[in-house]
Design an enzyme around this catalytic site. Structure first.
Site, PDB file in Angstrom:
ATOM      1  N   CYS A  21      45.253  45.358  45.056  1.00 14.66           N
ATOM      2  CA  CYS A  21      43.939  44.693  44.750  1.00 14.66           C
ATOM      3  C   CYS A  21      43.452  45.382  46.234  1.00 14.66           C
ATOM      4  O   CYS A  21      43.907  43.840  47.091  1.00 14.66           O
ATOM      5  CB  CYS A  21      44.263  43.530  44.865  1.00 14.66           C
ATOM      6  SG  CYS A  21      42.570  42.230  45.360  1.00 14.66           S
ATOM      7  N   CYS A  75      42.242  41.718  48.206  1.00 16.00           N
ATOM      8  CA  CYS A  75      42.952  41.159  48.214  1.00 16.00           C
ATOM      9  C   CYS A  75      43.436  40.706  49.986  1.00 16.00           C
ATOM     10  O   CYS A  75      44.703  40.047  50.972  1.00 16.00           O
ATOM     11  CB  CYS A  75      44.649  41.059  47.476  1.00 16.00           C
ATOM     12  SG  CYS A  75      44.096  40.529  46.051  1.00 16.00           S
TER      13      CYS A  75
END
Length: 325
Positions: A79, A82
């Site tokens: 991600c 993230c």
């Protein structure tokens, strides 16, 4: 973007008004038990950011949340957002110095936790306070918005659950376990507020109202007393109601202030927050003079129950302003 789903009042609104007091009592009991067992000492800075899995969730998050708010960062290696959000949250955890703990959950390795929290996309950030989960935001967010969210979370932890954070010892090693429990001085109204909370738990709404009013007589801006008073008065009003009759009266008298205020009280306690606010805003619009003012005051009292930071309160305030002005 504005963090989504942010609602600090999720701890006390809806049908969970009494549950909040139960959670506070459980948090206090857990802290006392931790102190008896020698816990509660200073921790190393490294303890402010922890990796959590399903096996350790009970201890690392739920139990810890009785001492300090725990912010959960759901992330994954693949991600990209993230990778931006994670380091920012870690830096803020160090900067806030024990006011909250950051728990990082790798969703690829902990699918069950992801499902339990109902997460549909990452990064997703939640908090757990006194064992209660709160959605904070999903996706990337500006640092200023994240700080505002954290400040609200910490305020709720302090005012509604007595969570003052943990003591961080910059010289403490990762394996240090010694140290005496941190002494938190009692507030000037703690005994009165505790008596009021106990009365509320016992459904002694009159006693709770009197106790909260005694605090406000000395300290008119005491947030916990203002919130408690609004809750106690609301629960006292609905305690003797016949819900079917109240609903019937409200349906037959759509502009009658007393009937609509009673129905709004039931709406709020039943979890229908927007319905309660919308009902009273419409009743304000339909009335004039003393009747209008009485409904307006009741609406402001219900705002206190939910909390000023809740977006539903902000929306209802704007709607009220439109019908008044």
């Amino acid at each position: 973007m504005q963090p989504r789903n942010m609602s600090m009042s999720g701890v006390v609104d809806l049908a969970a008004v009494k549950a909040a007091n139960d959670a506070k009592a459980k948090a206090e009991q857990a802290r006392a038990e931790s102190a008896r067992q020698g816990g509660g000492g200073a921790v190393a800075p490294a303890s402010l950011v922890i990796d959590v899995d399903e096996a350790g969730f009970e201890t690392d998050v739920l139990q810890r949340s009785t001492e300090v708010p725990v912010v959960i960062d759901f992330w994954a290696e693949w991600c990209e957002p993230c990778k931006q959000l994670g380091p920012l949250l870690e830096r803020l955890a160090a900067e806030y110095n024990g006011r909250f703990v950051l728990a990082k959950v790798d969703v690829d390795a902990n699918q069950m936790l992801m499902q339990q929290f109902g997460i549909q996309g990452i990064p997703a950030v939640f908090a757990v306070v006194a064992g209660q989960a709160l959605p904070l935001f999903q996706g990337a967010a500006p640092e200023s918005q994240i700080r505002q969210t954290l400040d609200q979370l910490i305020q709720v932890g302090e005012e509604r659950f007595g969570l003052t954070g943990i003591v961080v010892d910059a010289d403490a090693g990762a394996g240090d376990e010694g140290g005496a429990p941190a002494e938190v001085p009692a507030g000037p109204h703690d005994a009165q507020l505790e008596a009021a909370a106990q009365a509320l738990d016992a459904n002694d709404f009159t006693g709770a109202v009197q106790a909260y009013k005694s605090v406000l007589a000395v300290d008119p801006v005491n947030t916990e007393a203002k919130l408690g008073l609004a809750q106690a008065e609301l629960l006292g009003r609905v305690a003797g109601m016949d819900p079917q009759q109240v609903r019937k009266d409200a349906a037959e008298n759509p502009a009658q202030p007393v009937a609509q205020m009673a129905a709004a009280d039931l709406d709020l306690v039943g979890g229908h927050v927007e319905d309660a606010f919308g009902r009273l805003v419409e009743t304000v619009r339909r009335n004039f003079g003393d009747d209008r003012d009485a409904v307006r005051v009741r609406l402001l009292e219900l705002f206190e129950v939910i909390g000023p930071d809740d977006p539903r309160v902000a929306a209802a305030r704007a709607a009220l302003a439109r019908v008044l002005f």
